[in-house]
Enzyme design. Structure first.
Site, PDB file in Angstrom:
ATOM      1  N   ASN A  90     -74.876  18.955  64.980  1.00 55.41           N
ATOM      2  CA  ASN A  90     -74.472  18.539  63.629  1.00 55.41           C
ATOM      3  C   ASN A  90     -75.009  17.146  63.347  1.00 55.41           C
ATOM      4  O   ASN A  90     -75.682  16.554  64.185  1.00 55.41           O
ATOM      5  CB  ASN A  90     -72.942  18.613  63.482  1.00 55.41           C
ATOM      6  N   ASP A  93     -67.184  23.609  66.930  1.00 55.56           N
ATOM      7  CA  ASP A  93     -66.033  24.511  67.059  1.00 55.56           C
ATOM      8  C   ASP A  93     -66.389  25.750  67.879  1.00 55.56           C
ATOM      9  O   ASP A  93     -65.542  26.331  68.526  1.00 55.56           O
ATOM     10  CB  ASP A  93     -65.555  24.941  65.663  1.00 55.56           C
ATOM     11  N   LYS A 148     -86.649  31.065  76.729  1.00 56.51           N
ATOM     12  CA  LYS A 148     -86.860  30.893  75.288  1.00 56.51           C
ATOM     13  C   LYS A 148     -86.856  32.257  74.593  1.00 56.51           C
ATOM     14  O   LYS A 148     -87.529  33.195  75.054  1.00 56.51           O
ATOM     15  CB  LYS A 148     -88.189  30.171  75.046  1.00 56.51           C
ATOM     16  N   PRO A 183     -63.111  24.696  73.410  1.00 59.04           N
ATOM     17  CA  PRO A 183     -61.771  24.096  73.546  1.00 59.04           C
ATOM     18  C   PRO A 183     -61.599  22.968  72.528  1.00 59.04           C
ATOM     19  O   PRO A 183     -62.566  22.294  72.175  1.00 59.04           O
ATOM     20  CB  PRO A 183     -61.761  23.553  74.974  1.00 59.04           C
ATOM     21  N   ASP A 184     -60.374  22.788  72.044  1.00 62.91           N
ATOM     22  CA  ASP A 184     -60.055  21.734  71.074  1.00 62.91           C
ATOM     23  C   ASP A 184     -59.633  20.496  71.871  1.00 62.91           C
ATOM     24  O   ASP A 184     -58.541  20.460  72.454  1.00 62.91           O
ATOM     25  CB  ASP A 184     -58.930  22.220  70.152  1.00 62.91           C
ATOM     26  N   ILE A 185     -60.493  19.486  71.888  1.00 68.76           N
ATOM     27  CA  ILE A 185     -60.254  18.340  72.779  1.00 68.76           C
ATOM     28  C   ILE A 185     -59.014  17.554  72.352  1.00 68.76           C
ATOM     29  O   ILE A 185     -58.136  17.255  73.167  1.00 68.76           O
ATOM     30  CB  ILE A 185     -61.504  17.421  72.813  1.00 68.76           C
ATOM     31  N   PHE A 242     -60.198  12.147  63.983  1.00 73.82           N
ATOM     32  CA  PHE A 242     -60.918  12.019  62.712  1.00 73.82           C
ATOM     33  C   PHE A 242     -61.140  13.405  62.136  1.00 73.82           C
ATOM     34  O   PHE A 242     -61.250  14.384  62.885  1.00 73.82           O
ATOM     35  CB  PHE A 242     -62.285  11.359  62.930  1.00 73.82           C
ATOM     36  N   LYS A 267     -54.769  19.380  59.691  1.00 75.42           N
ATOM     37  CA  LYS A 267     -55.386  19.259  61.020  1.00 75.42           C
ATOM     38  C   LYS A 267     -54.470  18.493  61.974  1.00 75.42           C
ATOM     39  O   LYS A 267     -54.277  18.879  63.121  1.00 75.42           O
ATOM     40  CB  LYS A 267     -56.736  18.543  60.878  1.00 75.42           C
ATOM     41  N   LYS A 319     -52.712  20.024  65.334  1.00 71.28           N
ATOM     42  CA  LYS A 319     -52.964  19.473  66.667  1.00 71.28           C
ATOM     43  C   LYS A 319     -51.691  18.900  67.283  1.00 71.28           C
ATOM     44  O   LYS A 319     -51.735  18.107  68.219  1.00 71.28           O
ATOM     45  CB  LYS A 319     -54.100  18.447  66.590  1.00 71.28           C
TER      46      LYS A 319
END
Ligand SMILES: Cc1cc2nc3c(=O)[nH]c(=O)nc-3n(C[C@H](O)[C@H](O)[C@H](O)COP(=O)(O)O)c2cc1C
Length: 363
Positions: A212, A281, A291, A309-311, A327, A341, A345
């Site tokens: 990203n 995600d 390749k 995994p969601d840190i 953030f 969010k 969490k």
């Protein structure tokens, strides 16, 4: 790069004889740009490496090289120059000059100025690796530390003489940061801060992947600010092209899973966790070992994604989580999505069980 701490500061920048004198031109530029006044004082040897003319032009002030210089009205530059100073910074600091400082010698303007000072003294060593490792140098450096003198660096790596090892001077930007850090209020002294920064990279095959637009700048700036505020900082970074902030321990990772694992290995020691990284995600279930080639039939490749995994959530649901900050980058309804969010969490405002953290300023 922090500049506020240096605005209005008056520094005596003492230069001694070493190849690293070339870095001081850039350091002077950074310091003056931040609003500091820089009074350059050079040893006779330093003038062999870079001219006083260059240093005068960059600092905007006449350079002093001799204690017999009559420009100071009472002819006592060795006393007067340090009386105006918030600190004396010796950069580069030669082997010889460290030895002189450790023994309180005063046989030229710069060494006399240091002995006669009533302000903090910072030294930035620069020398060949054998000169640095020499037991006499190590004894002298230990003595300087014991005398309350700040020793910044040295760095490690290739040296002008062609050898590789410890002893080279910190880069100009790192020296600048270390000086700014010296002047910063230590409101996070004794705290350990763990941060993530940058994007993650999820491979599709050995040459392609999904990432990203995160630059990492926000996370690196926060790491720098936390270090300057006195915290011990551990920065876990995705793939970014950024220099490590001075004094920060950096660990590089590629994927979200690696970042998660690195965080979970270190979070028990942290008082504060700041998840700044833009973590992917999803990842491809099985990245191709080779390749992925275009086929003659021009069939498009297809991928199966699995969730990473969601840190932040993993940190937040620890039995005794650190003070955790997250953030949210959204493309609309910022507050609604941000709050959703936060709740997801498991860190609602009334549900804080973080380890107690005292953020009161220390000075
Ligand atoms: C080409 C050259 C490069 C040098 N580089 C360094 C150096 O990087 N660090 C150092 O401690 N001494 C270095 N020296 C030796 C110092 O210049 C020498 O010890 C000098 O006496 C230092 O004087 P000062 O401490 O009064 O500035 C170098 C000498 C030469 C000729």
């Amino acid at each position: 790069m922090a500049t506020a701490e240096l605005a209005g500061k008056h520094l005596v920048l003492g230069m001694t004889g070493g190849i690293a004198c070339y870095k001081i031109a850039e350091l002077t530029r950074l310091l003056t740009k931040a609003g500091a006044t820089v009074q350059v004082v050079m040893t006779e040897a330093a003038t062999q490496f870079i001219t006083p003319v260059t240093m005068q032009a960059l600092s905007g002030r006449p350079v002093y090289t001799s204690q017999w210089d009559g420009r100071v009205p009472n002819n006592m530059a060795h006393i007067d120059l340090s009386r105006e100073a918030d600190a004396i910074v010796i950069a580069p600091a030669s082997t010889d000059f460290l030895a002189k400082l450790a023994h309180g010698m005063a046989d030229d303007l710069l060494s006399t100025l240091c002995v006669a000072r009533d302000c903090p003294l910072l030294v930035v060593p620069a020398m060949n690796r054998q000169m640095w490792q020499n037991p006499a140098t190590q004894r002298n450096v230990a003595q300087l530390r014991a005398d309350g003198i700040e020793v910044l660096g040295p760095d490690s790596g290739p040296q002008a003489c062609g050898e590789v090892g410890d002893g080279r001077m910190l880069e100009a930007a790192a020296t600048y940061e270390a000086i700014a850090s010296f002047f910063s209020p230590k409101i996070l002294a004794g705290k350990r801060v763990l941060l993530t920064a940058g994007p993650t990279f999820e491979p599709l095959d050995p040459v392609r992947g999904i990432t990203n637009r995160s630059s990492g700048k926000m996370g690196f700036a926060l790491a720098r600010a936390a270090q300057q505020a006195g915290a011990e900082v551990h920065l876990i970074a995705g793939p970014v092209a950024l220099d490590t902030p001075w004094g920060v321990f950096r660990q590089d990772v590629q994927t979200a899973q690696q970042m998660h694992d690195a965080v979970m290995r270190s979070v028990a020691d942290a008082d504060i966790f700041i998840g700044v990284a833009a973590v992917a995600d999803w990842r491809v279930d099985h990245a191709s070992e080779h390749k992925i080639k275009k086929t003659a039939e021009r069939a498009l490749p297809s991928f199966t994604f699995v969730e990473n995994p969601d840190i932040l959530a993993s940190v937040a649901k620890l039995p005794h989580p650190p003070f955790a900050v997250g953030f949210a980058a959204e493309s609309g309804d910022l507050e609604v999505h941000g709050e959703e969010k936060r709740v997801r969490k498991k860190r609602t405002a009334s549900d804080r069980q973080s380890r107690p953290t005292d953020f009161r300023p220390r000075r």
